[in-house]
Design a protein around this motif. Structure first.
Motif, short mmCIF file in Angstrom:
data_model
loop_
_atom_site.label_atom_id
_atom_site.label_comp_id
_atom_site.label_asym_id
_atom_site.label_seq_id
_atom_site.Cartn_x
_atom_site.Cartn_y
_atom_site.Cartn_z
N ASP A 1 3.31 13.60 0.91
CA ASP A 1 3.23 12.21 1.38
C ASP A 1 4.06 12.03 2.65
O ASP A 1 5.14 12.61 2.78
CB ASP A 1 3.77 11.24 0.30
N LYS B 1 0.84 -1.21 0.00
CA LYS B 1 0.00 0.00 0.00
C LYS B 1 0.86 1.25 0.00
O LYS B 1 0.57 2.24 -0.67
CB LYS B 1 -0.92 0.01 1.23
N GLU B 2 1.94 1.22 0.78
CA GLU B 2 2.84 2.38 0.85
C GLU B 2 3.50 2.64 -0.50
O GLU B 2 3.55 3.77 -0.97
CB GLU B 2 3.90 2.12 1.93
N GLU B 3 4.00 1.57 -1.13
CA GLU B 3 4.71 1.74 -2.41
C GLU B 3 3.77 2.20 -3.53
O GLU B 3 4.16 2.97 -4.40
CB GLU B 3 5.44 0.45 -2.80
N ILE B 4 2.53 1.73 -3.50
CA ILE B 4 1.55 2.17 -4.50
C ILE B 4 1.28 3.67 -4.33
O ILE B 4 1.15 4.41 -5.30
CB ILE B 4 0.23 1.35 -4.39
N ARG B 5 1.26 4.12 -3.08
CA ARG B 5 1.03 5.54 -2.81
C ARG B 5 2.17 6.40 -3.35
O ARG B 5 1.99 7.51 -3.78
CB ARG B 5 0.88 5.72 -1.29
N TYR B 6 3.40 5.85 -3.30
CA TYR B 6 4.59 6.62 -3.72
C TYR B 6 4.89 6.53 -5.21
O TYR B 6 5.76 7.25 -5.70
CB TYR B 6 5.83 6.07 -3.00
N LYS C 1 4.17 7.43 -8.15
CA LYS C 1 4.34 8.54 -9.12
C LYS C 1 5.71 9.20 -9.00
O LYS C 1 6.24 9.72 -9.96
CB LYS C 1 3.26 9.61 -8.89
#
Length: 201
Positions: A80, A46-51, A53
């Motif tokens: 973020d 979830k964290e990596e998907i958020r980052y 971009k």
């Protein structure tokens, strides 16, 4: 065994998350429950998907396409929440204070498959991650690393600065560090010849 380095595509983020968590558990927490492992994999994913971009993920794969090493570098957008903030409560802007700043980066998800002893693999992954930081002398990176990795960084000629007290994270004692340009550039210049694909640096 032939390893090759590549940038990871977005659709492979789950594989990265699984690899990072499983290797952490192998190195530090034998016998921890499957449920904890699954929760950690989901949390990393979830964290990596958020980052995604603002980040670049680099992996080494063997001839079968299996990941043998990974690292991620993220350009901070000041919005973020970085892991150093959520795990340690450290605000990077308080650490850098009034130094003239260009960009703040975060390096994370560094993992190498247990049993792989290739020091050049370690160096190549590190080079990919620090390359954007080394583009400007007013850049700085932050990271969280375990005590073993911290010793290895010093041995390789990287000069991290410890910026807070350690905590237990993903099964190991984890230390918050900053990596200023001045602590990275020497290692970068000495080792950049190891990356022959110019697209990676």
């Amino acid at each position: 065994m032939k390893n090759y380095l590549e940038r990871l595509s977005t659709k492979e983020i789950f594989n990265l998350s699984k690899f990072v968590v499983e290797e952490n558990f192998k190195h530090h927490s034998e016998g921890k429950g499957e449920l904890i492992k699954k929760k950690d994999i989901l949390s990393v994913y979830k964290e990596e998907i958020r980052y995604i971009k603002n980040s670049k993920i680099f992996v080494c794969k063997d001839h079968t396409g299996e990941i043998t090493g990974a690292i991620r570098v993220l350009k901070w957008n000041y919005v973020d929440k970085l892991p150093i903030q959520s795990i340690f409560g450290i605000n990077p802007l308080m650490v850098v204070e009034d130094k003239e700043l260009h960009e703040i980066w975060h390096i994370g998800r560094f993992a190498i498959k247990k049993g792989v002893k290739d020091i050049n693999l370690f160096k190549k992954l590190m080079l990919c991650a620090i390359a954007p930081v080394c583009k400007n002398k007013n850049n700085i990176a932050f990271a969280e690393c375990d005590s073993k990795l911290l010793r290895v960084l010093f041995l390789l000629g990287i000069k991290p600065v410890v910026v807070g007290k350690s905590v237990n994270y993903l099964g190991s004692e984890t230390i918050p560090i900053s990596l200023p340009y001045n602590g990275l550039i020497e290692f970068y210049e000495e080792n950049k010849h190891l990356i022959t694909d110019g697209k990676l640096l």
